[in-house]
Design an enzyme around this catalytic site. Structure first.
Site, PDB file in Angstrom:
ATOM      1  CG  LEU A 137      -1.738  -1.267   1.483  1.00  0.00           C
ATOM      2  CD1 LEU A 137      -2.630  -1.072   2.712  1.00  0.00           C
ATOM      3  CD2 LEU A 137      -2.567  -1.628   0.267  1.00  0.00           C
ATOM      4  CE  LYS A 157       6.801   9.616  11.850  1.00  0.00           C
ATOM      5  NZ  LYS A 157       6.946   9.067  10.484  1.00  0.00           N
ATOM      6  CB  VAL A 210       9.417   4.449   2.219  1.00  0.00           C
ATOM      7  CG1 VAL A 210       9.678   3.082   2.853  1.00  0.00           C
ATOM      8  CG2 VAL A 210      10.009   5.547   3.094  1.00  0.00           C
ATOM      9  CE  LYS A 237       9.941   8.891  14.034  1.00  0.00           C
ATOM     10  NZ  LYS A 237      11.047   9.691  13.426  1.00  0.00           N
ATOM     11  CB  ALA A 260      10.188   4.245  -5.048  1.00  0.00           C
ATOM     12  CG  ASP A 291       8.363  12.174  13.472  1.00  0.00           C
ATOM     13  OD1 ASP A 291       7.880  11.417  12.621  1.00  0.00           O
ATOM     14  OD2 ASP A 291       9.516  12.017  13.943  1.00  0.00           O
TER      15      ASP A 291
END
Length: 427
Positions: free
Chosen positions: A13, A106, A18, A206, A20, A202
């Site tokens: 999906l 994440k 990433v 994490k 690619a 972000d």
């Protein structure tokens, strides 16, 4: 690998930066991956929004119907789309039907890990997510598996490359936050909308994932105290240098008796601390455990190829489980520790004040700290005509007491301004 072994079929999906790189590695390392897994890995389809933007992908692999792809005859779903919906629903569907999932998402894990793990448990499927934290750095699997027999007490580190690049550049050049953010965008380290990075979202996602694994307790992004770096000034950087420190955006996960505390904020750390030398867009994480002691994980925390490396590592592990009939670790949340609010967390402060330069000011400020049971570790004062810069570094105290102290000091007639307040870590 046995001849004629049935391929492990994979649905992917998303096919951005990433995705690619994942496809490139699947193609260029096909023979090696098959040997490691014990069966070929076959890419069955790739769900994208706009197929015409992927002319280098065979047309028979591309589809805009992600749900149909997830429900098709595949063994593993690799998700590199990001976001919450519709991805959450797609992955729950995949897991409930017995398809294992590899994800780099994440934000999704930080909010809905419980749903995903429950779906995986119901059908005996695997849920792997090494790429969701710190890019290429092997961190999730060591916490889930290598340290499963140990008691982890603290996880602290730099988990966002954009903010680390900005703060490193500010430290090296003395430039402002705005100037270094522009430079980060020009070099490709910052997104067009950098909010998730610079405001700490972000890193908070994490931190929630790391705390959940380390302390066997469900921690969501909403449980994480968060501050970004937009308020960090060149004066803060200079003050840190004067004290032999530098400023980093840290994710800190701590076990405190029968509770956990999880926070993300800028902090001064000594230049002798290993995290102080982590520059540019790199990440580094310290893990402190009872038996293992202190461990440090360091490497590239973002980027297409590094993140794809983590995705492929998970894919190989899940595919091996599929071939052998085994299963990886599921959710471990048995501890059910409470999450401690930031107000109760003990920390240290560096407080910089602009004050009137006259007799008795220092003693009156110090008395406010004493009234709030906040002990002063160090103090310095530098005159500037009729004014002075007063810098106070505290001993460890509850965050609420420190905030109350600063609020009280800010209202004193002899205090012109609270120039900065910064937590101190790593000492």
């Amino acid at each position: 690998m046995k001849e004629g072994r049935k391929p492990v079929r994979v649905a992917m999906l998303g096919r951005g930066t990433v995705g690619a790189q994942v496809m490139r590695l699947l193609d260029s390392q096909a023979d090696d991956l098959a040997a490691r897994v014990g069966a070929p890995i076959e890419l069955a389809g790739v769900a994208v929004r706009r197929p015409n933007r992927h002319p280098d992908v065979p047309s028979h692999l591309l589809t805009t119907d992600a749900e149909a792809l997830v429900r098709s005859d595949v063994d593993i779903v690799v998700e590199v789309v990001g976001g919450i919906e519709p991805v959450r629903g797609l992955l729950v569907t995949a897991l409930r039907s017995g398809k294992s999932v590899v994800t780099a998402n994440k934000a999704l894990l930080a909010e809905h890990a419980a749903d995903l793990f429950a779906a995986a448990e119901s059908a005996g499927a695997d849920l792997y997510f090494e790429a969701a934290v710190a890019g290429a750095i092997p961190l999730v699997r060591p916490l889930r598996e290598s340290l499963a027999g140990d008691r982890i007490n603290r996880v602290m580190g730099i988990v966002n490359g954009t903010t680390n690049f900005i703060l490193s550049a500010m430290d090296a050049t003395g430039a402002s936050y705005a100037e270094t953010l522009d430079e980060a965008a020009r070099l490709g380290y910052a997104e067009a909308d950098p909010t998730a990075d610079v405001d700490g979202y972000d890193a908070a996602s994490k931190a929630a994932i790391l705390a959940s694994i380390a302390f066997h307790t469900r921690v969501t992004a909403a449980d994480v105290y968060r501050e970004g770096i937009a308020a960090v000034t060149p004066a803060d950087i200079a003050a840190a240098k004067t004290l032999g420190r530098t400023i980093k955006l840290l994710a800190i996960c701590e076990r405190i008796h029968d509770s956990v505390a999880v926070r993300v904020h800028p902090a001064m750390i000594p230049r002798t601390h290993p995290l102080a030398s982590v520059g540019g867009a790199y990440n580094a994480v310290f893990v402190e455990a009872d038996a293992a002691g202190s461990l440090m994980f360091y490497g590239q925390g973002a980027g297409g190829a590094p993140t794809a490396s983590a995705v492929l590592g998970d894919l190989v592990a899940v595919a091996r489980n599929k071939v052998s009939g085994g299963r990886g670790p599921g959710e471990s949340s048995y501890a059910e520790l409470s999450v401690q609010p930031i107000a109760q967390v003990n920390t240290r402060y560096h407080v910089s004040l602009d004050v009137a330069d006259r007799a008795g000011v220092l003693s009156s400020v110090a008395s406010v700290f004493a009234d709030h049971d906040v002990s002063i570790a160090a103090v310095s004062q530098q005159g500037r005509g009729t004014d002075a810069s007063l810098v106070i570094v505290t001993h460890s105290a509850p965050d609420e007491a420190l905030r109350s102290t600063v609020d009280k000091v800010a209202g004193m007639p002899s205090v012109h301004e609270v120039a900065s307040v910064m937590r101190v870590e790593g000492e």
